[in-house]
Design a protein around this motif. Structure first.
Motif, short mmCIF file in Angstrom:
data_model
loop_
_atom_site.label_atom_id
_atom_site.label_comp_id
_atom_site.label_asym_id
_atom_site.label_seq_id
_atom_site.Cartn_x
_atom_site.Cartn_y
_atom_site.Cartn_z
N ARG A 12 0.76 -1.23 -0.14
CA ARG A 12 0.07 -0.16 0.06
C ARG A 12 0.86 1.32 0.04
O ARG A 12 0.43 2.26 -0.05
CB ARG A 12 -0.87 -0.03 1.17
N MET A 15 6.11 3.43 -2.98
CA MET A 15 7.05 2.51 -3.58
C MET A 15 6.24 1.12 -3.84
O MET A 15 6.10 0.50 -4.99
CB MET A 15 8.23 2.24 -3.29
N THR A 101 15.68 1.61 2.47
CA THR A 101 16.86 2.30 2.93
C THR A 101 17.05 2.26 4.52
O THR A 101 16.08 1.89 5.19
CB THR A 101 17.00 3.82 2.41
N PHE A 128 16.99 2.72 -7.10
CA PHE A 128 16.73 1.82 -8.27
C PHE A 128 16.64 2.74 -9.43
O PHE A 128 16.36 2.19 -10.87
CB PHE A 128 15.25 1.25 -8.01
N1 LIG Z 1 15.59 1.83 -3.56
C1 LIG Z 1 15.01 2.79 -3.91
O1 LIG Z 1 15.04 3.09 -5.32
C2 LIG Z 1 13.94 3.65 -3.17
C3 LIG Z 1 13.64 3.34 -1.98
N2 LIG Z 1 12.68 3.86 -1.15
C4 LIG Z 1 12.53 3.35 0.23
O2 LIG Z 1 11.72 2.63 0.17
C5 LIG Z 1 10.97 2.50 1.53
C6 LIG Z 1 9.78 2.83 1.42
O3 LIG Z 1 9.30 3.98 0.86
P1 LIG Z 1 7.79 4.56 0.50
O4 LIG Z 1 7.10 3.71 -0.40
O5 LIG Z 1 8.20 6.24 -0.02
O6 LIG Z 1 7.17 4.56 1.94
P2 LIG Z 1 5.76 4.50 2.32
O7 LIG Z 1 5.80 4.90 3.84
O8 LIG Z 1 4.98 5.01 1.42
O9 LIG Z 1 5.57 2.93 2.09
C7 LIG Z 1 6.04 2.12 3.38
C8 LIG Z 1 5.21 1.01 3.35
O10 LIG Z 1 5.57 -0.11 4.25
C9 LIG Z 1 4.32 -0.46 5.12
N3 LIG Z 1 4.92 -0.95 6.45
C10 LIG Z 1 5.44 -0.60 7.44
N4 LIG Z 1 5.67 -1.33 8.42
C11 LIG Z 1 5.55 -2.65 7.85
C12 LIG Z 1 5.52 -4.11 8.28
N5 LIG Z 1 5.99 -4.24 9.50
N6 LIG Z 1 5.28 -4.99 7.50
C13 LIG Z 1 4.61 -4.69 6.12
N7 LIG Z 1 4.60 -3.39 5.80
C14 LIG Z 1 5.19 -2.45 6.47
C15 LIG Z 1 3.40 0.94 5.51
O11 LIG Z 1 2.32 0.57 5.69
P3 LIG Z 1 1.70 1.70 6.87
O12 LIG Z 1 1.75 2.78 6.12
O13 LIG Z 1 0.26 1.24 6.75
O14 LIG Z 1 2.30 1.61 8.11
C16 LIG Z 1 3.74 1.58 4.15
O15 LIG Z 1 2.65 0.74 3.22
C17 LIG Z 1 11.98 3.43 2.12
O16 LIG Z 1 12.76 2.58 3.06
C18 LIG Z 1 12.60 4.43 1.21
O17 LIG Z 1 13.74 5.03 1.87
C19 LIG Z 1 11.97 4.91 -1.82
C20 LIG Z 1 12.19 5.28 -3.08
C21 LIG Z 1 12.93 4.62 -3.80
#
Ligand SMILES: NC(=O)C1=CN([C@@H]2O[C@H](COP(=O)(O)OP(=O)(O)OC[C@H]3O[C@@H](n4cnc5c(N)ncnc54)[C@H](OP(=O)(O)O)[C@@H]3O)[C@@H](O)[C@H]2O)C=CC1
Ligand SMILES: O=C(O)C1=N[C@H](C(=O)O)C[C@H](O)C1
Length: 266
Positions: A12, A15, A101, A128
């Motif tokens: 959800r 990313m 990250t 990425f």
């Molecule tokens: N490598 C790359 O190119 C990129 C890396 N990133 C990294 O990716 C990660 C996610 O970024 P982003 O999508 O912007 O962040 P978001 O906050 O939009 O998404 C993170 C998701 O992880 C979920 N989550 C949190 N805890 C858990 C858990 N225990 N089990 C399963 N799901 C969980 C959250 O759910 P909820 O909100 O309901 O808690 C949320 O849906 C970050 O670490 C970011 O730095 C981001 C962009 C590019």
């Protein structure tokens, strides 16, 4: 054609939801389950934006991997959870592709050893976006000739980790070739704490957080009478997806931990 069975953790999220689209749209990929800490049971189609996707949702990683038997886990969550997911995936013989990250050097060492023990590969990519990978590589090239460097990374204000994984990776790559130097005036003093940013081997990293931004970085080099600025901007999360695909395709063929996409693109 062999179908690559994939689980996405964090579906959800900003990313994760883009990665769901990528997997759905890629021939030869099958999304077999998603991992969502707030929901257990039911289908992804029950959440807004995922209509028609009858993909089972699990809260517990072990239950998820046992039931869906994927080839690859794509993790896009948070650092602590991402580490737990990556370790568990390797223990189940599932190859992780990690965009999350904030992993520490100790985390990377532990995962490297686990890959070795299990004889399977994993890819951890702080960024990425192929343009960002080139920005890091170009910065490393420049770091050989300029040892005064300031990294300015700019992100949306929902980002949890600072400095960004990309900024840390950039500093690590530059440090491999740069002659160590403590930058600035030897007697400089911060009159407000943090004014000079984080210190990595004498280089400074500045983290900007503002609504409206997505993911941006400038690496500035200075020498007598000149500066060089290398800059990359991601304007949407689709910019990361071609790199996710490269990582998924590559992780199936390797048996070690790869940290950084620059190690697998030609
Ligand atoms: N490598 C790359 O190119 C990129 C890396 N990133 C990294 O990716 C990660 C996610 O970024 P982003 O999508 O912007 O962040 P978001 O906050 O939009 O998404 C993170 C998701 O992880 C979920 N989550 C949190 N805890 C858990 C858990 N225990 N089990 C399963 N799901 C969980 C959250 O759910 P909820 O909100 O309901 O808690 C949320 O849906 C970050 O670490 C970011 O730095 C981001 C962009 C590019
Ligand atoms: O959280 C983000 O958004 C991003 N995180 C990664 C990082 O920490 O470098 C990659 C990209 O900068 C977007």
């Amino acid at each position: 054609m062999n179908i690559v069975k994939i689980v996405i953790a964090g579906p959800r999220g900003k990313m994760g939801s883009e990665a769901v689209k990528l997997v759905q749209e890629t021939e030869g990929y099958e999304l077999v389950a998603v991992l969502d800490h707030k929901n257990d049971g039911g289908m992804l189609s029950e959440f807004p934006g995922f209509s028609g996707l009858d993909i089972p949702v699990f809260a517990d990683i072990s239950a998820c991997l046992k039931a869906s038997e994927p080839d690859v886990l794509i993790d896009l969550t948070t650092p602590e959870v991402g580490m737990h997911h990556t370790k568990t995936a390797l223990q189940y013989g599932v190859r992780p592709v990690v965009g999350t990250t904030g992993f520490t050097k100790e985390n990377l060492k532990e995962l490297e050893e686990l890959c070795h023990e299990k004889g399977i590969g994993a890819i951890i990519a702080p960024n990425f976006a192929l343009g960002a990978v080139l920005m890091m590589k170009f910065s490393q090239m420049a770091g050989k000739y300029f040892n005064d460097v300031e990294i300015i990374e700019m992100h949306h204000d929902q980002k949890l980790d600072a400095p960004s994984g990309t900024a840390v990776k950039t500093a690590e790559m530059i440090a491999e070739v740069r002659e160590t130097k403590v930058q600035g005036h030897p007697n400089e003093k911060e009159t407000i704490e943090g004014a000079r940013g984080a210190d990595y081997d004498g280089m400074h990293i500045h983290s900007v957080r503002l609504p409206g931004l997505i993911a941006h970085q400038q690496v500035m080099f200075g020498a007598s009478g000149q500066t060089l600025t290398i800059k990359h901007d991601s304007y949407n999360r689709a910019s990361f997806m071609s790199g996710v695909k490269i990582a998924v395709d590559t992780v199936l063929k390797i048996d070690t931990l790869v940290y950084g996409l620059e190690n697998i693109i030609e």
